[in-house]
Design an enzyme around this catalytic site. Sequence first.
Site, PDB file in Angstrom:
ATOM      1  CD  GLN A   1      -2.843  -1.872   2.327  1.00 28.14           C
ATOM      2  OE1 GLN A   1      -1.942  -1.339   3.595  1.00 28.14           O
ATOM      3  NE2 GLN A   1      -3.848  -1.083   2.228  1.00 28.14           N
TER       4      GLN A   1
ATOM      5  NE  ARG B   1     -13.964   2.761   7.594  1.00 33.98           N
ATOM      6  CZ  ARG B   1     -13.362   3.111   7.867  1.00 33.98           C
ATOM      7  NH1 ARG B   1     -12.267   3.183   6.617  1.00 33.98           N
ATOM      8  NH2 ARG B   1     -12.010   2.746   9.215  1.00 33.98           N
TER       9      ARG B   1
ATOM     10  CG  ASP C   1      -8.891   3.614   5.111  1.00 26.65           C
ATOM     11  OD1 ASP C   1      -9.709   2.906   6.485  1.00 26.65           O
ATOM     12  OD2 ASP C   1      -8.361   3.675   4.756  1.00 26.65           O
TER      13      ASP C   1
ATOM     14  CD  GLU D   1      -9.870   4.724  10.033  1.00 30.82           C
ATOM     15  OE1 GLU D   1      -9.350   3.534  10.552  1.00 30.82           O
ATOM     16  OE2 GLU D   1      -9.858   5.317   8.951  1.00 30.82           O
TER      17      GLU D   1
ATOM     18  CG  ASP E   1      -9.302  -1.858  11.700  1.00 31.27           C
ATOM     19  OD1 ASP E   1      -9.045  -2.382  11.421  1.00 31.27           O
ATOM     20  OD2 ASP E   1      -9.405  -0.043  11.509  1.00 31.27           O
TER      21      ASP E   1
END
Length: 611
Positions: A236, A266, A268, A310, A378
Amino acid sequence: MLASLPNDLRPLAAQRLATAEPVLRRLLAGLYGERADFDAWFGDLMASLGKLYAERPPELRALDTQRAAQPEWFLNQRMLGYCAYVQNFGGSLNGVAERIPYLEELGVSYLHLLPFLRPREGENDGGFAVTSFDEVDPALGTNADLDDLTTRLRAAGISLCSDFILNHVADDNQWALAAKAGDPKARAMFHVFPDRDMPDRHERTLGQVFPQVAPGNFTYVEAMGGWVWTTFYPYQWDMNWSNPDVFAEMAAAMLRLANRGIEVFRLDSTAFLWKREGTNSMNQPEAHQLLQALRAIVDIVAPGVLLKAEAIVPTRELPAYLGSAAAPECHIAYHSSLMAAGWVALAEQNTGVLREVIRNTPPLPSAATWLSYVRCHDDIGWNVLRAEAEVGSTAGAAARLAGAARFFSGAQGSYASGAAFQSTDPNAAHGSNGMAASLTGLQTATNDEERALALRRMLLLHGLALSFGALPVLYMGDELAMENDYSYLDRPQHAMDSRWLQRPVFDEQRWKHRYDKSSAPGIMYQGLASLIRARRKHDALAANAPRALRPDAPDGVLALARGERFLTLMNFTGLPQEYVLQGVWSDFAEPGRVEGTITLAPYAMHWLARE
């Protein structure tokens, strides 16, 4: 922008531009204005926004107009969220569409589907390593299926929420592939360093998100000839938001999804967007400027869309993600401190930390709200509570929170069945995983009394989320008291990540027993459904209704007033507790009429309206 629009769309667009365009220009000039090509870049950005505005379907433009006229539409007590993985809830987007009647039965008006866009081949962090923002994951359906789902949800009065991962993309995303192939423009969209000098300087002050399985924040990529910033996993790649091309590309990608009917994003990993040497590169001022600029773009092109931050950060850092009247940012922010504090209250049988969180929760700007929840995909991150856990503690916040973490991993004779997350230190408090039913003791229960107490604890936490004053979101399976899923241990790519404990497949058998009040699924479902119905009747439980702590409750009891005529009483202990009421009240959690001294049974909850 106006030149890109047909004549009939220009008057309304001009009104929105008059308000939001100066804000957008100011914010972006603050980030990129020193560049010689800023004016030309900004002109191109506005032309792109005009094109996306023109492409917005008429039914979505109508929804924009309706919601812009009622900007607090999502704050009422009838709003209820539900969160699920597509593959676990329905198997596919079409399967999710078939479950819409069930969502309607629950009273859901907001559906958060965890990542369903095309992910990286192979390991992809549960879909959070995105290869394409413009394609649905082929394993879950097609773009046409997504269009059909959003249409059907909208007809049912349910807004679809999608994750939009801002901080990073997968290493097989088109920009990453172009960068590997030597494209300098694509390379500039990432943070790349030729040697370890700058990465080592940054590492001195950076934390680590996954210290066990992905230590460090930089990955050497041979094709790039250097070290790429990778906050989460090596595959990532963090985006370089100091490059205006990143902003333009990501804003356009978000609006293209909005034009498919996504009504909530959302956002992130918002805390990580801006990097600065000598800091932990979290919650930097520029990150807020970026989010405010995205909000201004939404206000221009798609004002019916909501942005949700988030940001799993301490309570004192949360309000910034909602902005102010002068600088609106996100519409919604996760109240992770409230969630974690509810679990601490259960572990300690004391509401001290929970009360501190509520005291420290500030008033919000208009047309903004917290998101409340019990569990999610999570871990429960305890460290957001360090400030509140320090208050009244002789051992210190770290030891106190580590105690909660140990409790929910099943230590100390606990009833909980959970797992520690990303920590090799038994005295640390990095995070805890597990389904809510397993953490509240249902999995270890050996008799009817223990099962009843476990379900009561679970309803108590959901009662907190439903009555606090927020947009509450249920996590798939909790309404049926689903327990931990240990099958992840048989999958090598997941075995080191205990978050998969709380990512089970929807249990059809439990669902079939949701009306059976002699079963755990039925008790939980019916109890939760009763609370949801009661909540819908009371304006005092709307997100923007006043809240105040009552200081006269015992240490193990939370007494939270909502407005002048509504009171929630919650016993977080395993012993009966007493509370003295003034006047006569109607109880909606356990129907009846009460006055004088009320005795709260272990883990009991009462929702009281003054007669």
